[in-house]
Scaffold this active site. Structure first.
Site, short mmCIF file in Angstrom:
data_model
loop_
_atom_site.label_atom_id
_atom_site.label_comp_id
_atom_site.label_asym_id
_atom_site.label_seq_id
_atom_site.Cartn_x
_atom_site.Cartn_y
_atom_site.Cartn_z
CG HIS A 1 -1.79 1.19 1.39
ND1 HIS A 1 -3.13 1.21 1.06
CD2 HIS A 1 -1.49 2.42 1.86
CE1 HIS A 1 -3.62 2.41 1.32
NE2 HIS A 1 -2.65 3.17 1.81
CD GLU A 2 1.60 3.53 3.74
OE1 GLU A 2 1.78 4.63 3.16
OE2 GLU A 2 0.56 3.28 4.37
CD GLU A 23 -4.94 6.51 0.90
OE1 GLU A 23 -4.53 5.35 1.06
OE2 GLU A 23 -4.31 7.50 1.30
CD1 TRP A 56 -17.68 5.75 18.11
CD2 TRP A 56 -17.00 6.83 16.27
NE1 TRP A 56 -16.64 5.02 17.56
CE2 TRP A 56 -16.22 5.66 16.42
CE3 TRP A 56 -16.75 7.68 15.18
CZ2 TRP A 56 -15.20 5.32 15.52
CZ3 TRP A 56 -15.75 7.33 14.29
CH2 TRP A 56 -14.99 6.17 14.46
NE ARG A 115 -17.16 1.70 15.74
CZ ARG A 115 -16.13 0.91 15.42
NH1 ARG A 115 -15.82 0.69 14.14
NH2 ARG A 115 -15.43 0.32 16.36
CG HIS A 154 -7.09 7.86 9.35
ND1 HIS A 154 -6.80 6.61 9.87
CD2 HIS A 154 -6.52 7.90 8.13
CE1 HIS A 154 -6.09 5.94 8.98
NE2 HIS A 154 -5.90 6.69 7.92
C1 KAW Z 1 -6.45 -0.25 4.86
C2 KAW Z 1 -6.28 -0.96 6.04
C3 KAW Z 1 -5.73 -2.24 5.98
C4 KAW Z 1 -5.38 -2.83 4.77
C5 KAW Z 1 -5.57 -2.12 3.59
C6 KAW Z 1 -6.11 -0.85 3.66
N1 KAW Z 1 -6.34 0.02 2.70
C7 KAW Z 1 -6.82 1.17 3.24
C8 KAW Z 1 -6.95 1.03 4.56
C9 KAW Z 1 -7.48 2.04 5.48
C10 KAW Z 1 -6.50 2.92 6.21
C11 KAW Z 1 -6.50 2.47 7.67
O1 KAW Z 1 -5.51 1.86 8.13
O2 KAW Z 1 -7.47 2.74 8.35
N2 KAW Z 1 -5.14 2.87 5.67
C12 KAW Z 1 -4.16 3.71 6.09
O3 KAW Z 1 -4.37 4.56 6.95
C13 KAW Z 1 -2.78 3.59 5.45
C14 KAW Z 1 -1.94 4.86 5.69
C15 KAW Z 1 -1.89 5.82 4.49
O4 KAW Z 1 -1.03 5.29 3.51
O5 KAW Z 1 -3.14 5.90 3.88
C16 KAW Z 1 -1.39 7.22 4.93
C17 KAW Z 1 -2.25 7.86 6.06
C18 KAW Z 1 -1.61 9.09 6.53
C19 KAW Z 1 -1.95 10.30 5.96
C20 KAW Z 1 -1.33 11.47 6.40
C21 KAW Z 1 -0.39 11.41 7.42
C22 KAW Z 1 -0.07 10.19 8.00
C23 KAW Z 1 -0.68 9.03 7.54
N3 KAW Z 1 -1.48 8.09 3.77
C24 KAW Z 1 -0.40 8.51 3.11
O6 KAW Z 1 0.73 8.20 3.49
C25 KAW Z 1 -0.62 9.31 1.89
C26 KAW Z 1 0.35 9.34 0.92
C27 KAW Z 1 0.13 10.08 -0.24
C28 KAW Z 1 -1.01 10.80 -0.41
C29 KAW Z 1 -1.98 10.78 0.56
C30 KAW Z 1 -1.79 10.03 1.70
ZN ZN Z 2 -2.67 5.20 1.95
#
Ligand code: KAW
Ligand code: ZN
Length: 577
Positions: free
Chosen positions: A306-307, A334, A408, A412, A436
């Site tokens: 993902h990252e 995303e 909330w 849910r 988040h």
């Molecule tokens: C998820 C969870 C598990 C497996 C797969 C998944 N796909 C999506 C999710 C939901 C979500 C979660 O965990 O609830 N996923 C994330 O939060 C992964 C983190 C992120 O890569 O999305 C990250 C979140 C973030 C944003 C800002 C500051 C710190 C963390 N987003 C980014 O790194 C990012 C990069 C480029 C552009 C926009 C966001």
């Molecule tokens: Zn992400």
């Protein structure tokens, strides 16, 4: 992405200056659409538009305080000592099958995180709403939604959600049935909700960690990826190399030297850090980084992909002006981050990378696989939908600090069909237990992502000439699919997202159909399984909660009854004599 308060203020100064300069041009009348779009972005500076720098300072400091609380949170358990969210609490929630241990961790985390954020979050909302008015928005939610450039956005996501709900309801009913077998009917409320701590995930957002309790056909094939990874001595670097190899196989660039030098791929031992994974663009076309407290598990391997997906987006639009170096909309970033997961998890691909010995061809194994995927991709939908329903309502002022937690749990219960396993009050602040919320990262992007990633997967598989069912398509090694994807990525945000969507799918709208089609065989099977079930749940939360103490009281009563009975028999016996 969080920065120190000083750099936030400096950036705001720069943005203001640039906006002032740009507004000396009559850019609304520009004939060149791209230039016009760029100027629009230069003058749209969000919170930085405020005339009160104290507001900006407050926003920045509060966000730092809130994420600080989240990253320092610890739960002390009698049996295991004091644990942080990653990896300690996550390990227990993932692997424990004890109702009471899970409950202790679930409640402990909420006491250690959200509960401490309540006043700060209230101030945070106030400060953001005050600042964003200077940009002409009524509230912060309206500002966030504006990034989607769709006047009907709220209605559009609601429609998508409603199209997907029937599938979720069937999955929910099946999971509830199997969990009742495991934990006992007594532990479940009459209203049809499932206690929130039983899903193998701290927020009940993805359920694949309890796949072992839910396997449709235990005799057929299914894999335990975490176990396989440990068996094969996977380490953290190897996980990133596996992900890099996938992206390179479809023609993407390798990770830069700067990536390997500067990323934080393991949790440091000498300080508290924000462990929630993220991907960073340093805007110099070379320095891209991931920050993740990586451990060797299946979930984490998916997060690594993902990252890295975010990084690959960065690499593909690095040639654009800075303000176009973004996703076509946040959901696209995303979606790109998760697209590979649909290929990567197929049995076909697991075989390729040696995590599976034999690709099963029978329909039982197929259902096993689809259920596993649904536990991640379908279970997530109401969660992905509701987080910002809550936040939009807070920003709008419909929900305030006197009913934060109430609203909330209303959401849910209503959308996810889950309920809190212990009594909650307005002393608690359960939204804050999800990264988040303190991190102030909008969430509807993930709902959008989970919809569009299936549209793209379908389109890319078509491009790749795939002949298997959609859920068995793996685009690995297919540069045609990669090229198609790149057409979209390299546009960044220089065009409206509808153009980017068209580049990859030939259509200009979001659609739930590919997701529904993907899971069609599973839906049929689930309906069959649920024939005797009352699917669904009451719209509102249960009014009373079955608790382990009630159960303990129950068994105490039983103990007393048995003792009385024995004594009675005993005395009766002597009486008779
Ligand atoms: C998820 C969870 C598990 C497996 C797969 C998944 N796909 C999506 C999710 C939901 C979500 C979660 O965990 O609830 N996923 C994330 O939060 C992964 C983190 C992120 O890569 O999305 C990250 C979140 C973030 C944003 C800002 C500051 C710190 C963390 N987003 C980014 O790194 C990012 C990069 C480029 C552009 C926009 C966001
Ligand atoms: Zn992400």
């Amino acid at each position: 992405v969080h920065m120190t308060t000083n750099s936030t203020l400096q950036m705001a100064e720069f943005d203001k200056e640039a906006a002032k300069n740009a507004s000396t041009f009559a850019h609304d009348g520009f004939g060149n659409a791209t230039l016009k779009r760029l100027f629009k972005k230069i003058v749209n500076i969000g919170f930085a538009a405020t005339n009160d720098s104290e507001q900006l300072k407050a926003i920045s400091n509060l966000e730092a305080d809130l994420t600080g609380i989240y990253s320092k949170g610890k739960v002390c358990l009698e049996s295991k000592g004091c644990l942080q969210l990653e990896p300690g609490l996550t390990d227990i929630i993932t692997n424990s099958r004890s109702y009471e241990e899970l409950l202790a961790v679930w409640k402990g985390w909420r006491d250690a995180s959200g509960k401490l954020m309540r006043t700060k979050y209230t101030d945070f909302v106030k400060a953001m709403n005050a600042a964003i008015k200077f940009s002409g928005f009524n509230d912060t939610g309206e500002y966030w939604r504006s990034w989607y450039e769709t006047p009907t956005f709220e209605q559009d996501v609601r429609t998508l959600f409603e199209e997907l709900e029937p599938l979720y309801v069937e999955l929910h009913a099946y999971v509830r049935k199997r969990l009742k077998e495991k934990y006992g009917k007594d532990m479940f409320p009459e209203t049809g909700h499932i206690p929130a701590h039983l899903f193998g995930n701290m927020w009940a957002q993805q359920w694949s960690n309890i796949y072992d309790l839910l396997v449709p056909f235990p005799g057929a094939s299914s894999v335990d990826i975490t176990a396989k990874m440990k068996e094969q001595n996977y380490n953290v670097t190897h996980m990133y190399r596996v992900a890099e190899d996938f992206f390179m196989s479809i023609g993407m660039e390798k990770m830069t030297d700067a990536f390997w030098q500067n990323s934080m791929l393991v949790k440091p031992t000498d300080r508290d850090v924000v462990c929630h994974a993220s991907a960073w663009d340093f805007y110099d076309e070379n320095d891209f980084r991931i920050k993740q407290c990586t451990s060797v598990t299946e979930d984490q391997l998916l997060t690594v992909h993902h990252e890295m997906g975010h990084i690959v987006y960065y690499q593909n639009y690095k040639h654009l002006p800075r303000l176009f170096r973004r996703g076509a909309n946040p959901g696209f970033h995303e979606g790109m981050a998760d697209i590979v997961s649909l290929s990567f998890q197929t049995p076909e691909h697991m075989k390729v990378i040696g995590l599976l010995d034999e690709v099963p061809q029978d329909s039982d194994s197929d259902i096993n696989f689809l259920l596993k995927m649904a536990l991640d991709k379908v279970a997530f939908l109401p969660f992905g939908y509701l987080i910002d329903q809550w936040r939009w309502s807070v920003f709008r002022g419909d929900t305030n600090s006197s009913n934060y937690n109430q609203h909330w749990w209303d959401l849910r219960c209503r959308f996810q069909g889950i309920s809190s396993p212990v009594k909650r009050t307005e002393e608690d602040f359960d939204p804050g237990a999800k990264y988040h919320i303190p991190g102030n990262t909008p969430y509807i992007r993930y709902f959008v992502s989970f919809v569009v990633q299936f549209q793209w997967h379908e389109a890319l598989c078509r491009e790749a000439g795939n002949t298997r069912p959609l859920h068995r398509c793996d685009i690995y090694n297919n540069t045609n699919a990669g090229n198609k994807l790149r057409e979209m990525l390299r546009m960044g945000s220089s065009k409206p997202w509808q153009d980017a969507m068209e580049a990859i799918t030939g259509q200009r709208t979001m659609s739930a159909k590919p997701l529904v089609n993907y899971f069609d065989p599973l839906l049929k099977w689930l309906k069959e399984q649920n024939k005797e079930e009352n699917t669904g749940w009451s719209a509102s939360c249960p009014s009373s909660i079955p608790t382990p103490s009630a159960l303990a009281a129950g068994s105490a009563n039983l103990f007393i009854s048995i003792t009385c009975f024995v004594l009675c028999v005993f005395f009766a016996f002597f009486q008779i004599r």
